[in-house]
Design a protein around this motif. Structure first.
Motif, short mmCIF file in Angstrom:
data_model
loop_
_atom_site.label_atom_id
_atom_site.label_comp_id
_atom_site.label_asym_id
_atom_site.label_seq_id
_atom_site.Cartn_x
_atom_site.Cartn_y
_atom_site.Cartn_z
N LEU A 1 0.83 -1.20 0.00
CA LEU A 1 0.00 0.00 0.00
C LEU A 1 0.87 1.26 0.00
CD1 LEU A 1 -2.77 -0.97 2.60
CD2 LEU A 1 -2.67 -1.44 0.13
N GLY A 2 0.24 2.39 -0.33
CA GLY A 2 0.95 3.67 -0.27
C GLY A 2 1.36 4.24 -1.60
N GLY A 3 0.95 3.58 -2.70
CA GLY A 3 1.29 4.11 -4.03
C GLY A 3 2.20 3.17 -4.79
N ARG A 4 2.09 3.24 -6.12
CA ARG A 4 2.88 2.32 -6.96
C ARG A 4 4.38 2.55 -6.84
NH1 ARG A 4 0.71 -0.94 -11.91
NH2 ARG A 4 -1.31 -1.49 -11.05
N ASP A 5 4.78 3.77 -6.46
CA ASP A 5 6.21 4.04 -6.31
C ASP A 5 6.80 3.29 -5.12
OD1 ASP A 5 4.64 5.71 -4.65
OD2 ASP A 5 6.34 7.06 -4.36
N LYS A 6 5.93 2.78 -4.24
CA LYS A 6 6.40 2.02 -3.08
C LYS A 6 6.58 0.54 -3.38
CE LYS A 6 5.91 5.53 -0.14
NZ LYS A 6 7.06 6.15 0.54
N LEU A 7 6.05 0.08 -4.52
CA LEU A 7 5.98 -1.36 -4.78
C LEU A 7 7.35 -2.02 -4.75
CD1 LEU A 7 4.33 -3.88 -5.58
CD2 LEU A 7 4.64 -3.19 -7.98
N ILE A 8 8.22 -1.67 -5.66
CA ILE A 8 9.51 -2.34 -5.77
C ILE A 8 10.41 -2.06 -4.56
CG2 ILE A 8 11.60 -2.61 -7.16
CD1 ILE A 8 9.07 -3.92 -8.34
N PRO A 9 10.51 -0.80 -4.08
CA PRO A 9 11.34 -0.58 -2.88
C PRO A 9 10.89 -1.41 -1.67
CG PRO A 9 10.90 1.51 -3.95
CD PRO A 9 10.05 0.49 -4.65
N THR A 10 9.58 -1.52 -1.47
CA THR A 10 9.09 -2.32 -0.35
C THR A 10 9.42 -3.79 -0.54
OG1 THR A 10 7.29 -0.77 0.13
CG2 THR A 10 7.01 -3.04 0.89
N LEU A 11 9.20 -4.30 -1.74
CA LEU A 11 9.49 -5.71 -2.01
C LEU A 11 10.98 -6.01 -1.87
CD1 LEU A 11 7.14 -6.27 -5.09
CD2 LEU A 11 6.74 -6.99 -2.72
N LYS A 12 11.83 -5.05 -2.24
CA LYS A 12 13.27 -5.23 -2.04
C LYS A 12 13.62 -5.36 -0.57
CE LYS A 12 15.14 -2.95 -6.18
NZ LYS A 12 15.91 -1.77 -6.68
N GLU A 13 13.04 -4.49 0.25
CA GLU A 13 13.34 -4.53 1.68
C GLU A 13 12.83 -5.79 2.35
OE1 GLU A 13 13.41 -1.23 4.33
OE2 GLU A 13 12.94 0.18 2.71
N LEU A 14 11.70 -6.29 1.87
CA LEU A 14 11.10 -7.49 2.47
C LEU A 14 11.79 -8.78 2.02
CD1 LEU A 14 7.27 -6.73 2.27
CD2 LEU A 14 8.69 -6.85 4.33
N ALA A 15 12.46 -8.74 0.87
CA ALA A 15 12.98 -9.99 0.29
C ALA A 15 13.92 -10.72 1.24
CB ALA A 15 13.68 -9.69 -1.04
N GLY A 16 14.82 -9.98 1.88
CA GLY A 16 15.76 -10.61 2.80
C GLY A 16 15.07 -11.24 4.00
N PRO A 17 14.29 -10.47 4.76
CA PRO A 17 13.59 -11.04 5.92
C PRO A 17 12.66 -12.19 5.55
CG PRO A 17 13.60 -8.65 6.08
CD PRO A 17 14.16 -8.99 4.73
N LEU A 18 12.14 -12.19 4.33
CA LEU A 18 11.26 -13.27 3.90
C LEU A 18 12.03 -14.52 3.43
CD1 LEU A 18 8.51 -11.31 1.91
CD2 LEU A 18 8.27 -12.38 4.16
N GLY A 19 13.34 -14.39 3.36
CA GLY A 19 14.14 -15.53 2.95
C GLY A 19 14.19 -15.74 1.44
N LEU A 20 13.93 -14.68 0.67
CA LEU A 20 13.99 -14.78 -0.78
C LEU A 20 15.39 -14.44 -1.27
CD1 LEU A 20 10.59 -13.01 -1.57
CD2 LEU A 20 11.04 -15.44 -1.16
N LYS A 21 15.66 -14.74 -2.52
CA LYS A 21 17.01 -14.57 -3.03
C LYS A 21 17.40 -13.11 -3.22
CE LYS A 21 15.60 -15.15 -7.90
NZ LYS A 21 15.69 -16.03 -9.08
N GLY A 22 16.36 -12.21 -3.22
CA GLY A 22 16.64 -10.80 -3.39
C GLY A 22 17.34 -10.19 -2.18
#
Length: 283
Positions: free
Chosen positions: A262-283
């Motif tokens: 949430l918070g606008g489309r400009d937040k999509l990729i930056p948020t997903l980048k920050e979450l990738a590590g804590p979620l255990g993804l390869k990003g």
């Protein structure tokens, strides 16, 4: 009529839910970060023309609809689109369908029967149950999803709902809840952003009834929604805190969690980048 469930779709542990199709270059970034699927909402049209550009731009990412509204998109047309996509990109498209909500459809009569008839038509058009999921909140539609599709895609729910759904449908049924996130440690800001989206659903009976089944009170579901409700359906805080909240769905039995930023489309990729590590993804 096809009954029973095939092998669960392999979408990975986490995917991304977007209100409308992301740009192909965004989809490529999502794939690179390690997310397994993009779920496209906003009741896409029956031609599903947005799917191929996303699959063209990626190698393994899957695309799912979250969801095609059965009132708006004829089953025969949707089935034709499914086969067009499947022929070119085998096992990379998952068809999510749903009944929507009564406030949006004047013809909303006997919705369960309409959904069953729609699934019958998809069966007749040879859309495999293994590539079909159904938007489901209450017990009756969850059971239908277990019998007639690969599984369920509950929207705007909680890990507690995921646990109840898993207990109801059993271990072999695919369960892919959606959960909203705001990456902010400013609680007031995060709740305000969450309310901008959630408040719309406070006027929709199927969501309100589901929250009440989960134990939320009349005060919780009265506009603009209590802090208790917003905190339950919108994960916020640090990336680690948000990831821990999302992981609760897996602890309760989810196979896959679709994350809506949430918070606008400009937040999509930056948020997903920050979450990738804590979620255990390869990003």
């Amino acid at each position: 009529m096809t009954e029973g469930v095939s092998l669960k779709p392999g979408l990975g542990r986490y995917g991304v839910w977007t209100p409308g199709a992301p740009k192909p270059e965004q989809a490529a970034q999502i794939e690179q970060l390690g997310y397994g699927a993009v779920w496209v909402g906003a009741s896409p049209a029956a031609d599903l023309e947005f799917v191929e550009p996303i699959l063209d731009a990626t190698e393994t990412l899957q695309v799912a609809t979250g969801i095609v509204n059965v009132w708006a998109s004829p089953a025969e047309d949707v089935a034709a689109s499914y086969h067009r996509i499947e022929d070119k990109y085998p096992s990379r498209f998952l068809l999510g369908i749903g009944i929507g909500h009564p406030e949006a459809t004047q013809e909303y009569r006997k919705p369960y029967d309409v959904l069953v008839q729609y699934i019958d038509k998809l069966d007749a058009a040879k859309v495999p149950t293994s590539r079909l999921v159904i938007a489901a909140l209450g017990p009756k539609v969850l059971q239908l999803a277990a019998r007639r599709s690969a599984g369920a895609h509950p929207y705007l729910t909680t890990p507690e709902h995921t646990g109840q759904a898993r207990n109801l449908v059993g271990p072999t049924v695919f369960l892919a809840p959606e959960h909203k996130v705001v990456l902010s440690t400013d609680v007031d800001e995060a709740r305000a952003i969450g309310r901008e989206t959630v408040q719309f659903y406070l006027g929709l009976s199927n969501y309100v009834n589901n929250w009440k089944r989960l134990g939320f009170t009349d005060e919780d579901v009265a506009e603009p929604g209590s802090d208790n409700l917003i905190d339950a359906v919108v994960a916020h805080g640090t990336a680690e805190a948000v990831a821990a909240r999302l992981e609760e769905h897996h602890e309760r039995g989810a196979d896959h969690v679709a994350i809506q930023v949430l918070g606008g489309r400009d937040k999509l990729i930056p948020t997903l980048k920050e979450l990738a590590g804590p979620l255990g993804l390869k990003g």
